[in-house]
Write a protein that holds these residues in place. Structure first.
Motif, PDB file in Angstrom:
ATOM      1  N   ALA A 380     -12.353 -22.218 -17.607  1.00 20.18           N
ATOM      2  CA  ALA A 380     -13.346 -21.392 -16.908  1.00 20.18           C
ATOM      3  C   ALA A 380     -14.403 -20.892 -17.881  1.00 20.18           C
ATOM      4  CB  ALA A 380     -12.649 -20.225 -16.216  1.00 20.18           C
ATOM      5  N   VAL A 418     -19.172 -16.930 -14.009  1.00 23.39           N
ATOM      6  CA  VAL A 418     -17.718 -17.093 -14.094  1.00 23.39           C
ATOM      7  C   VAL A 418     -17.058 -15.765 -13.757  1.00 23.39           C
ATOM      8  CG1 VAL A 418     -15.764 -17.650 -15.594  1.00 23.39           C
ATOM      9  CG2 VAL A 418     -17.930 -18.877 -15.855  1.00 23.39           C
ATOM     10  N   ASP A 420     -13.657 -13.914 -14.003  1.00 24.20           N
ATOM     11  CA  ASP A 420     -12.385 -13.988 -14.701  1.00 24.20           C
ATOM     12  C   ASP A 420     -11.247 -13.666 -13.738  1.00 24.20           C
ATOM     13  OD1 ASP A 420     -11.117 -14.262 -17.405  1.00 24.20           O
ATOM     14  OD2 ASP A 420     -10.357 -12.286 -16.855  1.00 24.20           O
ATOM     15  N   LYS A 421     -10.041 -14.096 -14.111  1.00 27.46           N
ATOM     16  CA  LYS A 421      -8.882 -13.839 -13.247  1.00 27.46           C
ATOM     17  C   LYS A 421      -8.537 -12.357 -13.168  1.00 27.46           C
ATOM     18  CE  LYS A 421      -6.253 -16.463 -15.648  1.00 27.46           C
ATOM     19  NZ  LYS A 421      -5.087 -17.265 -16.088  1.00 27.46           N
ATOM     20  N   VAL A 505     -17.988 -20.099 -10.656  1.00 31.65           N
ATOM     21  CA  VAL A 505     -16.676 -20.516 -11.139  1.00 31.65           C
ATOM     22  C   VAL A 505     -15.709 -19.356 -10.912  1.00 31.65           C
ATOM     23  CG1 VAL A 505     -15.329 -21.311 -13.118  1.00 31.65           C
ATOM     24  CG2 VAL A 505     -17.717 -22.021 -12.865  1.00 31.65           C
ATOM     25  N   ASP A 507     -11.787 -18.075 -11.217  1.00 31.79           N
ATOM     26  CA  ASP A 507     -10.482 -18.323 -11.832  1.00 31.79           C
ATOM     27  C   ASP A 507      -9.425 -17.501 -11.092  1.00 31.79           C
ATOM     28  OD1 ASP A 507      -8.373 -18.956 -13.428  1.00 31.79           O
ATOM     29  OD2 ASP A 507      -9.096 -17.914 -15.215  1.00 31.79           O
ATOM     30  N   LEU A 537     -10.540 -22.503  -9.842  1.00 28.92           N
ATOM     31  CA  LEU A 537      -9.352 -22.875 -10.595  1.00 28.92           C
ATOM     32  C   LEU A 537      -8.163 -22.166  -9.962  1.00 28.92           C
ATOM     33  CD1 LEU A 537     -11.838 -22.518 -12.936  1.00 28.92           C
ATOM     34  CD2 LEU A 537     -10.025 -23.641 -14.226  1.00 28.92           C
TER      35      LEU A 537
END
Length: 614
Positions: A380, A418, A420-421, A505, A507, A537
């Motif tokens: 990612a 992006v 983040d998780k 993106v 994650d 993802l």
């Protein structure tokens, strides 16, 4: 630079080749403030050094019975008192300004680097070290910058005092001029050991801070597995190591302080003994002896600045080295800005990662399945133009034909966002949370609906202090601590959807929600991002089934591409990740499949045989 002018419009480009070079760079940027502080410090020190001269004049006037000269000496002492008061006040003002502005410059540089690297920063540097640099290390660096000008004023004062005493009373002045350099340099042999012990203390303190930070971050997990006492014991051991190192360091600095007290005392005894003999012989007057004695006694104060600057340097050098290490981290190897801006006009197209072979066609929802969650996080970051390791920069991710690492940071983040998780929610109202740079095509209500934030809005409406219960005006606490993990995750997803970037993106965007909510979120994201490039993802079948195409990444390489259902039928490695089947279960399933096939073959052969006999 005044404190009211902070923050800096541009903190500059630091010299991060070493800790010492970083300190010198800071000093050059504080040159104006340093000169002001040195001049005020010189005025203060000379005012203090001049007091013995006024006292000596007064004593000699009393001995000679001269009232006029006594009044003149009294006026001189009063004037020196005013000079000391003004010098001390202004020195403190300017020195503190130097400290704060230097610390603010370093913090701005660290903030800029943190914003540049994002989540990649903690992959390259431990979170505890980042905390230590941005707090304690910044203070120590500011201390050295502030102490430097006062040391320069003290050193210049000692030179002027020695020269003045040689001129005023050559016999005693020569003794003082010979002794003061010895006093100033006497602690040099002790500094390497003191610096080494101070470095050991800070190194152990940094490890303890990292351990504490990591423990707090994983406290919920530790409680779940009963590991609190284990990590608490580790922190106790690390804390005791820090305590022992601090005691060893303090002993060396106490020895240096003792030397700074004893040696000036010995010099003072020598001056008094020699001066008394000269006074008895009639070679100097009583007032001159008092003047020289007072000046030597007052050299103790400027000599203390030698100890302080040594201590400040020894403490700030490793701090500056750590700060320089963080500031030296780069997003990737970039080309010139001119080339980047030229290419930025042609942004668009497929997103392709040469390192893994992952391709996300423009306008489609692409799901990426990785068996390793850490590998998914690194991927990612790469897709956002932030390789987790600097040596990955040779294989830059391409957006169309443009390498992301050739784009200015702002342009790259506008093109590829992006999430983040573990996204962070800043404190503020929900309206402020969703007030982010965006294309303007996606309304906040649409994003909240797609992210299934209905229950979040109800909870915020109940907590609202407004009479109309408007959830958009309800304040969210720092990092969204008043919300559950699933609620925070959905609000972060809504914020990302509002941005509406060229490429999004995500994650593991639904790891903290239940399956029913996850299914609705998958449908909402697919609907809202239709025609836009989206990469998810994840390993959840509910998300994967909504994707236009799915890419399986195994051992760092894309090994299979297809739809979710195609890969379930044809790719065992994909099926093992998505369905969580073990190798034994896959082997049993394959054996069962083979057995069923064999039985079907036997039945088919039997049917054929019966048909022939008939």
């Amino acid at each position: 630079m005044q404190i009211r002018e902070l923050p800096y419009a541009d903190p500059g480009v630091p010299d991060v080749r070493s800790g010492t070079r970083f300190l010198l760079w800071l000093g050059r940027n504080q040159l104006g403030g340093q000169v002001k502080a040195m001049l005020w410090g010189l005025l203060l020190q000379l005012g203090i050094a001049g007091l013995p001269l006024g006292v000596g004049f007064a004593v000699q006037a009393v001995v000679d019975g001269s009232g006029g000269r006594l009044a003149l000496a009294g006026g001189l002492i009063a004037l020196l008192g005013v000079v000391i008061a003004v010098g001390d006040a202004m020195l403190h003002r300017v020195a503190v300004t130097n400290w704060i502005t230097a610390a603010a410059r370093v913090q701005q540089l660290l903030s800029r680097k943190t914003a540049e690297l994002g989540s990649v920063l903690t992959r390259r540097v431990a979170a505890g070290e980042v905390v230590a640099v941005s707090t304690g290390d910044v203070e120590k660096i500011g201390w050295f910058v502030e102490a430097l000008s006062r040391f320069a004023a003290a050193a210049l004062t000692l030179v002027l005092v020695c020269v003045g005493l040689v001129v005023y009373q050559p016999a005693l002045g020569a003794v003082v001029a010979a002794g003061v350099p010895v006093l100033a340099l006497a602690v040099l042999p002790l500094l390497p050991r003191a610096t080494k012990r101070a470095d050991e203390q800070r190194e152990k303190a940094g490890r303890a801070t990292e351990l504490a930070s990591d423990t707090v971050a994983g406290l919920r997990v530790l409680r779940g597995i009963g590991g609190e006492e284990l990590f608490l014991g580790r922190y106790r051991a690390a804390s005791q190591e820090v305590r022992r190192a601090a005691v060893r360091s303090a002993r060396m600095w106490a020895l240096i302080a003792a030397v700074q007290v004893v040696l000036p005392g010995l010099l003072l005894l020598a001056v008094v003994a020699y001066g008394a003999r000269l006074a008895l012989d009639g070679r100097i007057a009583v007032g001159e002896l008092v003047t020289v004695y007072g000046m030597v006694a007052l050299t103790y104060q400027p000599l203390r600045h030698f100890e302080e600057i040594a201590m400040a340097y020894s403490f700030s050098k490793p701090s500056a080295r750590r700060a320089a290490r963080v500031l030296s981290l780069k997003r990737t190897t970039t080309t010139s800005d001119e080339r980047a801006h030229t290419r930025a006009t042609a942004l668009g197209g497929d997103l392709y990662d040469p390192a893994t072979g992952v391709l996300a066609p423009a306008g489609l929802l692409t799901a990426v399945v990785c068996g390793d969650p850490d590998a998914a996080g690194r991927l990612a970051d790469r897709l956002g133009g932030h390789p987790a390791e600097p040596d990955e920069a040779h294989a830059s991710v391409l957006l169309g034909a443009v390498p992301l690492d050739e784009l200015p940071l702002g342009t790259a983040r506008t093109a590829v966002l992006v999430q983040d998780k573990d996204p962070v929610l800043l404190s503020g109202t929900l309206r402020e949370l969703l007030d982010v740079p965006s294309s303007g095509k996606i309304a906040a209500a649409q994003a909240l609906d797609a992210a299934q934030c209905g229950d979040v809005l109800e909870a915020l409406a109940q907590a609202s202090v407004d009479t109309d219960g408007d959830p958009m005006r309800t304040r969210i606490t720092e990092r969204g601590r008043s919300l559950s993990g699933g609620q925070r995750q959905r609000l972060a997803l809504a914020r990302s959807l509002v941005t509406d970037p060229e490429v999004l993106v995500l994650d593991e965007p639904t790891s903290a929600v239940d399956s029913h909510t996850e299914s609705r979120i998958a449908a909402g994201v697919a609907r809202l991002r239709q025609g836009r490039t989206t990469v998810v993802l994840a390993s959840s079948p509910l998300l994967l089934d909504r994707a236009d195409r799915v890419v399986l990444v195994h051992e760092g390489q894309a090994v299979a591409v297809g739809t979710h259902r195609e890969l379930l039928r044809t790719e065992p490695r994909y099926r093992s990740v998505v369905t969580r089947e073990t190798d034994e279960e896959l082997a049993d399933l394959k054996a069962l499949d083979d057995e069923i096939v064999d039985e079907l073959d036997d039945e088919l052969e039997l049917a054929e045989a019966e048909g022939e006999s008939a």
